[in-house]
Design a protein around this motif. Structure first.
Motif, PDB file in Angstrom:
ATOM      1  N   ASP A  39      -3.776   2.731   8.545  1.00  0.00           N
ATOM      2  CA  ASP A  39      -2.720   3.669   8.196  1.00  0.00           C
ATOM      3  C   ASP A  39      -1.565   2.983   7.470  1.00  0.00           C
ATOM      4  O   ASP A  39      -0.656   3.639   6.963  1.00  0.00           O
ATOM      5  CB  ASP A  39      -2.203   4.382   9.443  1.00  0.00           C
ATOM      6  CG  ASP A  39      -1.649   3.413  10.482  1.00  0.00           C
ATOM      7  OD1 ASP A  39      -2.055   2.239  10.470  1.00  0.00           O
ATOM      8  OD2 ASP A  39      -0.816   3.842  11.307  1.00  0.00           O
ATOM      9  N   ARG A  40      -1.580   1.660   7.402  1.00  0.00           N
ATOM     10  CA  ARG A  40      -0.532   0.932   6.686  1.00  0.00           C
ATOM     11  C   ARG A  40      -0.976   0.512   5.286  1.00  0.00           C
ATOM     12  O   ARG A  40      -0.279  -0.236   4.610  1.00  0.00           O
ATOM     13  CB  ARG A  40      -0.106  -0.304   7.491  1.00  0.00           C
ATOM     14  CG  ARG A  40       0.614   0.052   8.782  1.00  0.00           C
ATOM     15  CD  ARG A  40       1.213  -1.183   9.449  1.00  0.00           C
ATOM     16  NE  ARG A  40       2.007  -0.808  10.617  1.00  0.00           N
ATOM     17  CZ  ARG A  40       3.302  -0.474  10.570  1.00  0.00           C
ATOM     18  NH1 ARG A  40       3.922  -0.485   9.402  1.00  0.00           N
ATOM     19  NH2 ARG A  40       3.951  -0.151  11.659  1.00  0.00           N
ATOM     20  N   PHE A  41      -2.152   0.987   4.865  1.00  0.00           N
ATOM     21  CA  PHE A  41      -2.628   0.708   3.512  1.00  0.00           C
ATOM     22  C   PHE A  41      -2.302   1.887   2.602  1.00  0.00           C
ATOM     23  O   PHE A  41      -2.350   3.046   3.031  1.00  0.00           O
ATOM     24  CB  PHE A  41      -4.136   0.452   3.491  1.00  0.00           C
ATOM     25  CG  PHE A  41      -4.557  -0.753   4.283  1.00  0.00           C
ATOM     26  CD1 PHE A  41      -3.703  -1.832   4.440  1.00  0.00           C
ATOM     27  CD2 PHE A  41      -5.815  -0.807   4.877  1.00  0.00           C
ATOM     28  CE1 PHE A  41      -4.089  -2.950   5.163  1.00  0.00           C
ATOM     29  CE2 PHE A  41      -6.214  -1.914   5.605  1.00  0.00           C
ATOM     30  CZ  PHE A  41      -5.335  -2.991   5.758  1.00  0.00           C
ATOM     31  N   ILE A  42      -2.006   1.603   1.342  1.00  0.00           N
ATOM     32  CA  ILE A  42      -1.796   2.681   0.388  1.00  0.00           C
ATOM     33  C   ILE A  42      -3.128   2.992  -0.293  1.00  0.00           C
ATOM     34  O   ILE A  42      -4.031   2.167  -0.311  1.00  0.00           O
ATOM     35  CB  ILE A  42      -0.716   2.311  -0.655  1.00  0.00           C
ATOM     36  CG1 ILE A  42      -1.180   1.144  -1.534  1.00  0.00           C
ATOM     37  CG2 ILE A  42       0.604   1.988   0.025  1.00  0.00           C
ATOM     38  CD1 ILE A  42      -0.256   0.884  -2.710  1.00  0.00           C
ATOM     39  N   PRO A  43      -3.273   4.202  -0.860  1.00  0.00           N
ATOM     40  CA  PRO A  43      -4.530   4.557  -1.527  1.00  0.00           C
ATOM     41  C   PRO A  43      -4.800   3.652  -2.730  1.00  0.00           C
ATOM     42  O   PRO A  43      -3.886   3.108  -3.351  1.00  0.00           O
ATOM     43  CB  PRO A  43      -4.301   6.006  -1.969  1.00  0.00           C
ATOM     44  CG  PRO A  43      -3.166   6.501  -1.152  1.00  0.00           C
ATOM     45  CD  PRO A  43      -2.310   5.314  -0.851  1.00  0.00           C
ATOM     46  N   ILE A  44      -6.081   3.502  -3.044  1.00  0.00           N
ATOM     47  CA  ILE A  44      -6.502   2.720  -4.213  1.00  0.00           C
ATOM     48  C   ILE A  44      -6.844   3.704  -5.335  1.00  0.00           C
ATOM     49  O   ILE A  44      -7.687   4.584  -5.174  1.00  0.00           O
ATOM     50  CB  ILE A  44      -7.725   1.844  -3.884  1.00  0.00           C
ATOM     51  CG1 ILE A  44      -7.366   0.823  -2.799  1.00  0.00           C
ATOM     52  CG2 ILE A  44      -8.219   1.127  -5.131  1.00  0.00           C
ATOM     53  CD1 ILE A  44      -8.548   0.003  -2.332  1.00  0.00           C
ATOM     54  N   TYR A  45      -6.177   3.547  -6.456  1.00  0.00           N
ATOM     55  CA  TYR A  45      -6.444   4.380  -7.625  1.00  0.00           C
ATOM     56  C   TYR A  45      -7.130   3.526  -8.689  1.00  0.00           C
ATOM     57  O   TYR A  45      -6.735   2.385  -8.931  1.00  0.00           O
ATOM     58  CB  TYR A  45      -5.146   4.967  -8.185  1.00  0.00           C
ATOM     59  CG  TYR A  45      -4.428   5.872  -7.200  1.00  0.00           C
ATOM     60  CD1 TYR A  45      -4.808   7.192  -7.034  1.00  0.00           C
ATOM     61  CD2 TYR A  45      -3.376   5.392  -6.426  1.00  0.00           C
ATOM     62  CE1 TYR A  45      -4.163   8.025  -6.136  1.00  0.00           C
ATOM     63  CE2 TYR A  45      -2.714   6.206  -5.523  1.00  0.00           C
ATOM     64  CZ  TYR A  45      -3.113   7.519  -5.379  1.00  0.00           C
ATOM     65  OH  TYR A  45      -2.477   8.341  -4.481  1.00  0.00           O
ATOM     66  N   LYS A  46      -8.146   4.089  -9.325  1.00  0.00           N
ATOM     67  CA  LYS A  46      -8.972   3.302 -10.231  1.00  0.00           C
ATOM     68  C   LYS A  46      -8.906   3.744 -11.685  1.00  0.00           C
ATOM     69  O   LYS A  46      -9.307   3.001 -12.572  1.00  0.00           O
ATOM     70  CB  LYS A  46     -10.434   3.346  -9.763  1.00  0.00           C
ATOM     71  CG  LYS A  46     -10.646   2.740  -8.386  1.00  0.00           C
ATOM     72  CD  LYS A  46     -12.110   2.799  -7.987  1.00  0.00           C
ATOM     73  CE  LYS A  46     -12.339   2.176  -6.603  1.00  0.00           C
ATOM     74  NZ  LYS A  46     -13.763   2.244  -6.204  1.00  0.00           N
ATOM     75  N   LEU A  49      12.254   9.181  -3.994  1.00  0.00           N
ATOM     76  CA  LEU A  49      11.902   9.918  -2.788  1.00  0.00           C
ATOM     77  C   LEU A  49      10.824   9.151  -2.021  1.00  0.00           C
ATOM     78  O   LEU A  49       9.778   8.810  -2.580  1.00  0.00           O
ATOM     79  CB  LEU A  49      11.402  11.316  -3.160  1.00  0.00           C
ATOM     80  CG  LEU A  49      10.981  12.235  -2.009  1.00  0.00           C
ATOM     81  CD1 LEU A  49      12.121  12.442  -1.019  1.00  0.00           C
ATOM     82  CD2 LEU A  49      10.494  13.582  -2.561  1.00  0.00           C
ATOM     83  N   VAL A  50      11.052   8.886  -0.757  1.00  0.00           N
ATOM     84  CA  VAL A  50      10.162   8.041   0.044  1.00  0.00           C
ATOM     85  C   VAL A  50       9.021   8.880   0.621  1.00  0.00           C
ATOM     86  O   VAL A  50       9.247   9.950   1.205  1.00  0.00           O
ATOM     87  CB  VAL A  50      10.943   7.344   1.170  1.00  0.00           C
ATOM     88  CG1 VAL A  50      10.000   6.551   2.069  1.00  0.00           C
ATOM     89  CG2 VAL A  50      12.010   6.426   0.583  1.00  0.00           C
ATOM     90  N   ILE A  51       7.778   8.393   0.443  1.00  0.00           N
ATOM     91  CA  ILE A  51       6.595   9.083   0.968  1.00  0.00           C
ATOM     92  C   ILE A  51       5.735   8.085   1.725  1.00  0.00           C
ATOM     93  O   ILE A  51       5.924   6.868   1.634  1.00  0.00           O
ATOM     94  CB  ILE A  51       5.749   9.722  -0.159  1.00  0.00           C
ATOM     95  CG1 ILE A  51       5.284   8.637  -1.151  1.00  0.00           C
ATOM     96  CG2 ILE A  51       6.527  10.814  -0.858  1.00  0.00           C
ATOM     97  CD1 ILE A  51       4.287   9.140  -2.181  1.00  0.00           C
ATOM     98  N   ASP A  52       4.773   8.622   2.497  1.00  0.00           N
ATOM     99  CA  ASP A  52       3.793   7.761   3.154  1.00  0.00           C
ATOM    100  C   ASP A  52       2.502   7.770   2.342  1.00  0.00           C
ATOM    101  O   ASP A  52       2.455   8.306   1.230  1.00  0.00           O
ATOM    102  CB  ASP A  52       3.567   8.196   4.599  1.00  0.00           C
ATOM    103  CG  ASP A  52       2.927   9.581   4.722  1.00  0.00           C
ATOM    104  OD1 ASP A  52       2.514  10.150   3.683  1.00  0.00           O
ATOM    105  OD2 ASP A  52       2.850  10.101   5.846  1.00  0.00           O
ATOM    106  N   ASN A  53       1.438   7.203   2.885  1.00  0.00           N
ATOM    107  CA  ASN A  53       0.197   7.103   2.111  1.00  0.00           C
ATOM    108  C   ASN A  53      -0.588   8.412   2.063  1.00  0.00           C
ATOM    109  O   ASN A  53      -1.666   8.471   1.479  1.00  0.00           O
ATOM    110  CB  ASN A  53      -0.692   5.982   2.659  1.00  0.00           C
ATOM    111  CG  ASN A  53      -1.004   6.158   4.130  1.00  0.00           C
ATOM    112  OD1 ASN A  53      -0.649   7.176   4.737  1.00  0.00           O
ATOM    113  ND2 ASN A  53      -1.643   5.162   4.724  1.00  0.00           N
TER     114      ASN A  53
END
Length: 1134
Positions: A929-936, A861-865
């Motif tokens: 808005d073209r960056f994905i979130p950073i998870y740590k 399933l396609v999602i945005d950021n």
């Protein structure tokens, strides 16, 4: 301390000083960081009028504390209000009779009165500040009608405040005025009661300015012509009412429910069907409906004035009902109504609120119970499931006032017009140290300001629903009469099954929604034997049944949560879905009324703790049984047991199991990926084909009837079902068990089969060809040890084998044999049970529901950021999803991140839609808005592998790569390994080039503290007692024993991250002196010789002192005047 119940900053108001200067101010709830500013406003009158005040202590015990701030956010005024007198003129539980005996024309009751214990203001602004604070106090507490203040008889208020209070007249013969003067400020000075009358057509023009300020939802629903018709077309059954103060300020059209489709509100005429939960109503309607309501915001605190008048218009009606759209926030009027809980399948697009005419009575009285109350209590609670328990506790109170073990018991009665309408039973909280150490209760109170006996344990709380809007008052009175400052209410887990699990049925108290759920604290796993006498007390380290803790205190009892009625439906009880729900329910200032979870097996964590079937699958360590018990999701979330089979985006509902239709406002998809039944390739093994001759190596989902002895394990219920089947059909028989796949779950499953007593010679591990060079264990040494253990157990292992046939190629009801193609000749095995771990993807029915709803699906399933699909009302997260191709992120998906962190971020993104206290985000820089979130957060895998090896792997979020490659230390940090895998004492730790721990692998015959080791991830090696130095010096030979040493306990503490943040701020905010140059002689002052500079040492020592109940193994800091230690040294360690 965490302060959360902040009143949304009201509209700025201008106040004027006695000298004619002006300040623009706003009011808010007082927070702990305001204390120093409040003390700075003290003057001569403060101590003379209020006595010596400990501001922090006062804030802890205040029912209401308000602060005025100017445009520069400077505190210019403050007042604190409590529900008992500000001087010790009488006991706090007996002031009502004291006022009645000593003052005339006294209408003060505990329901309508607060006492001011402190008021301070900027010089010359006392009058303006007091008036604005009082105005806000009356708005915040609608039941409040009198603010009282005792002052010493020989003292006066500040000159500016002469008109703020008036003196109460003492009764003849009273001598109280010789010592104190009682002043009163009545509500009507600031918010006079509104005049209510029937509406007239000529009121239309006066109502227009108010209407234009209403919400867009209201304007879209009702046109201007509709309002004109309401005013013009009135009759006995349809009436309109306005209230006015120098002109119309509000309108309230009313309809007789008898002519509407709202007959379900005729509550006393209820008859319940025997077959289900849906009620049937008989007889004439006894309710009327408010069809439209709006009021000028300045007067909304007087909204309840309407109801006294409108009930007179309908003398034969007992109930007033109102329907409100789900997305409309609760306003003042309906905060006094009872919300009727809808069923999960209700498609009514509104929330139903009900008010009984008896709710207008203001004579609610709370007092201690007596023996004479037992009969009335029996009548009140006779329909409750716990009525016997309540009566027994009531009798214990009336007879002995304490339990047989000596625990004090108190019981309180709420009555209206001499009729008992409520009862509550509390005990002293005897386990407060356990609560403090296991729950984040210090988010809500400062423990040092509360005595042991001020903590109470709420056992029972029952209140007639007609008076449920007095719940907060009932709780407030319990605290006052019992001399308590805090109440705690635990909910223990109940293992219940059901298609629909009602959240209200689980709770034993109707006060639950007026309390706050308290987050549990991560616990240190202590090596008790090594610590010896330096171990924490038994109160801290003891094991007991986990529970969910709810809390209320004096500060919270008058605070209102923001009710959110938006229907949020979560599909899938995955780690992501549970984390999402956990984040929402633990928002202390929000109350989500319509959370629904759709799950095949309901809520996780329902089985008995420690069940052996859990060992079939690898553990992500996101949640365990203790976590589920401490969340008590069933208290807050409606659960629908079933599978999503369709989504109707136009009508906004989810189809469950092709039967039920669950409506939503926001849909959250978190189903993840699941092991699927793999379809055999159908190759004819009689022709001796090899893998290269098989037309397609890509697995396909099997669509026929699944054989009864074929298992795909995806959750605890699947594992439990397989466990029972194996015990009944395989364990004591002779057949083979085939385990097919190449994920890590094949190893945990084989070990579980061996632990069940199935001989290894009957277990066949068949692995299909790998799709990459990265194996599931990704560690050659561990893989060798596992293979050795499999061989020793007699388990047969086959590589590069592709499933070709079951039985003779037909679709079987029972698999008796399975055939595989290999790189050489085919393989055929007898089969009694078949476990498939070969193919994990999105479930077919989930895919079909998503695809039929025209949601964009590109393998996932396609999602945005921001977790949004192509439908703004549908969000998704977890392995089910992938990022849109426009982000150009390649293989990066939520599968590469920690599912619990992803769920938290999903909740945070949606809280922006509902939380009015959140500050609006500034517009992000162009292009971000073209960056994905950073998870740590780290990725965790744990389980028991063949040979009884306990396995744990902790790693950073990454795309899998071979971990056994030789990496240059200058580019990739350092690797430390102790022990050997085949000896069962293997421990590998990797750090990056910055010295931060980014990978931990444990492989041990002995169990180890997983939660402790998770805390090591992301720490700098210097924090790990100079790990590099000690390793290079040969001081570390066993990392298991190294991380059991006392010095490491502070790192495992859940508040250690706060210490790190504090030290980082110090380092960034000032020049911290380092060691003197080597050429200079050392300083004579021992404190200056310390390798840790004082700015850094003091926070460390403060941290250790503050958490000494968790960390007693550290030597306490030396007394003043003695040379302090360079660091807090673990007791017993050189």
């Amino acid at each position: 301390m965490f302060s959360f119940f902040l009143v949304a900053v009201c509209k700025m108001t201008t106040i004027t000083s006695s000298r004619g200067n002006t300040e623009v101010v706003s009011a808010r709830r007082t927070e702990s960081h305001d204390v120093s500013d409040i003390i700075g406003l003290f003057n001569y009158f403060t101590e003379a009028v209020f006595g010596r005040i400990d501001v922090m202590y006062l804030l802890e015990k205040s029912n209401l504390a308000l602060t005025l701030c100017n445009e520069k956010n400077e505190v210019i005024g403050h007042a604190a209000f409590l529900d008992y007198p500000n001087w010790n003129v009488t006991d706090q539980s007996d002031w009502e009779s004291f006022l009645r005996e000593n003052y005339i024309n006294n209408k003060c009751t505990p329901l309508n009165t607060l006492f001011m214990h402190l008021f301070v203001a900027k010089e010359d602004y006392a009058a303006g500040c007091s008036q604005e604070i009082f105005r806000r106090a009356f708005i915040t507490v609608p039941e409040l009608h009198f603010i009282l203040l005792f002052i010493p008889a020989d003292e006066n208020l500040e000159p500016d405040m002469g008109n703020v209070f008036e003196k109460m007249m003492t009764a003849p013969g009273s001598v109280v005025d010789k010592n104190f003067t009682l002043l009163v400020c009545p509500r009507h000075w600031y918010h006079p009661q509104l005049y209510i009358r029937k509406a007239r057509l000529e009121d239309y023009e006066d109502l227009m300015p108010i209407w234009t300020r209403q919400s867009e939802t209201l304007k879209e629903t009702y046109s201007e012509y509709f309002r004109a018709d309401l005013l013009e077309c009135q009759d006995e059954e349809n009436q309109a009412v306005v209230c006015e103060k120098d002109g119309a300020v509000a309108e309230l059209p009313l309809d007789d429910v008898g002519n509407k489709d709202f007959r379900a509100s005729a509550v006393p005429l209820l008859e319940t069907e025997q077959t289900g939960f849906h009620p049937v109503y008989r007889g004439a309607s006894n309710a009327f409906c408010i069809s439209l309501f709006f009021i000028d915001k300045k007067h909304e605190s007087r909204s309840l004035d309407f109801l006294h008048y409108v009930f007179k218009l309908f003398p034969d009606k007992d109930f007033c009902v109102i329907l409100v759209p789900h997305h409309v926030p609760e306003f003042h009027l309906i905060q006094s109504f009872v919300r009727v809980v809808p069923s999960c399948t209700s498609k009514l697009g509104h929330e139903l609120y009900v008010f009984h005419r008896a709710g207008l009575l203001k004579s609610l009285n709370v007092r201690k119970a007596t023996t004479n109350d037992i009969l009335g209590v029996e009548t009140l609670i006779k329909t409750l499931s716990l009525n016997e328990s309540i009566l027994n506790d009531l009798k214990i109170f009336t007879v002995a006032r304490r339990d047989p073990d000596g625990t004090p018991v108190q019981a309180f009665i709420a009555e209206v017009l001499d009729q008992i309408v409520g009862i509550s039973v509390i005990r002293d909280e005897m386990d407060i140290e356990y609560i403090r150490s296991h729950y984040n209760i210090e988010d809500f109170i400062h423990f040092n300001h509360h005595q042991q006996e001020e903590h109470g344990h709420l056992y029972h709380f029952v209140l007639n629903p007609i008076f449920c809007h007095y719940t907060k008052h009932f709780l407030k009175e319990i605290l006052r009469l019992a001399h308590k400052s805090s109440l705690y209410y635990p909910i223990y887990p109940q293992y219940v099954e059901g298609t629909f699990q009602n959240p209200c049925a689980h709770s034993l108290t109707s006060a639950l929604h007026y309390m706050v759920p308290v987050r549990p604290r991560r616990q240190i796993v202590y090596p008790l034997e090594e610590l010896g006498i330096n171990a924490p007390s038994e109160q801290v380290s003891k094991d007991q049944l986990s529970y969910s803790l709810n809390h209320v205190n004096r500060k919270l009892v008058l605070a209102s949560k923001v009710s959110i009625n938006t229907r949020i439906v979560v599909v899938g009880a995955s780690d992501v879905g549970i984390s999402f729900l956990e984040t929402l329910i633990f928002c202390p200032h929000l109350k989500f009324n319509n959370l629904t979870l759709i799950s095949i097996h309901g809520l996780p964590g329902k089985d008995l703790q420690g069940s052996e079937h859990r060992r079939f699958l690898i553990n992500s360590h996101c949640f365990n049984d203790e976590d589920y018990a401490q969340m008590s999701l069933c208290s807050w979330v409606n659960v629908v047991v079933g599978k999503m089979t369709g989504i109707n985006r136009a009508a906004k509902y989810v189809v469950v199991s092709k039967e039920k239709e669950i409506p939503y406002d926001y849909l959250v998809l978190c189903t993840g990926q699941k092991y699927q039944v793999v379809s055999p390739t159908g190759a004819d093994i009689s022709k001796l084909p090899t893998n290269t001759e098989v037309l397609s190596k890509r697995p396909h989902i099997y669509t026929g009837k699944v054989p009864s002895n074929h298992f795909t394990l995806n959750d605890d219920q699947d594992c439990l079902k397989a466990m029972h089947w194996l015990k009944e059909n395989v364990v004591n028989s002779e057949g083979n068990v085939i385990v097919y796949g190449n994920t890590i779950d094949i190893y945990t499953t084989v070990e579980t089969l061996l632990s069940l007593g199935i001989d290894g010679s009957r277990i066949h591990l068949v692995q299909p060809p790998l799709s990459s060079n990265v194996t599931c264990l990704n560690n050659n040494e561990i893989e060798s040890a596992v293979q050795e253990a499999l061989s020793k157990a007699g388990v047969s292992v086959y590589y590069d084998s592709i499933l070709a046939q079951w039985n003779e190629g037909d679709d079987p009801d029972l698999i008796t044999c399975a055939a595989f193609t290999t790189n050489r000749k085919p393989l055929k095995l007898q089969c009694s049970a078949f476990f498939s771990f070969a193919y994990r993807t999105v479930d077919y029915e989930t895919f079909k529901a998503i695809n039929d709803a025209c949601l964009v699906f590109d393998g996932r399933l396609v999602i945005d950021n921001e977790f949004r699909t192509n439908d703004v009302s549908i969000r998704a997260a977890g392995p089910l999803t992938k990022y849109s191709r426009r982000y150009c992120v390649g293989e990066w998906t939520h599968s590469n991140f920690n599912s619990k962190e992803v769920g938290c971020e999903l909740a945070a993104s949606m809280l922006n839609l509902f939380d009015p206290t959140r500050q609006p985000f500034s517009k992000p820089p162009e292009g971000t808005d073209r960056f994905i979130p950073i998870y740590k957060s780290c990725i965790i895998k744990g389980g028991v592998l063949p040979g009884g090896y306990n396995y744990l792997h902790i790693s950073k979020p990454e795309i899998p790569a071979c971990s056994d490659l030789e990496l240059a230390p200058c580019d990739h940090g350092m690797e430390i390994i102790t022990g050997e895998a085949r000896h069962g004492n293997y421990f590998r730790m990797r750090t990056n080039k910055h010295g931060m721990v980014e990978s931990i692998t444990c492989f041990s015959k002995e169990p180890f503290p997983v939660s402790n080791y998770i805390c090591l991830y992301g720490q700098h090696e210097r924090l790990l007692n100079d790990l590099y130095y000690r390793w290079n010096e040969g001081q570390i030979t066993d990392l298991y024993s190294y991380f059991r040493e006392p010095w490491s306990m502070a790192i495992y503490h859940d508040r250690f991250i706060d210490l790190k943040k504090e030290l980082r701020q110090i380092l960034m905010s000032e020049q911290v002196p380092g060691l003197p140059p080597a050429a200079e002689p050392p300083p004579e002052d021992p404190e200056e010789q310390s390798p840790c500079p004082p700015p850094l040492r003091e926070p460390v020592l403060r941290y250790l002192r503050r958490h000494r109940y968790h960390l007693p193994m550290y030597a306490p800091a030396r007394t003043a005047g003695a040379a302090p230690p360079p660091t807090a040294v673990p007791a017993g360690r050189e």
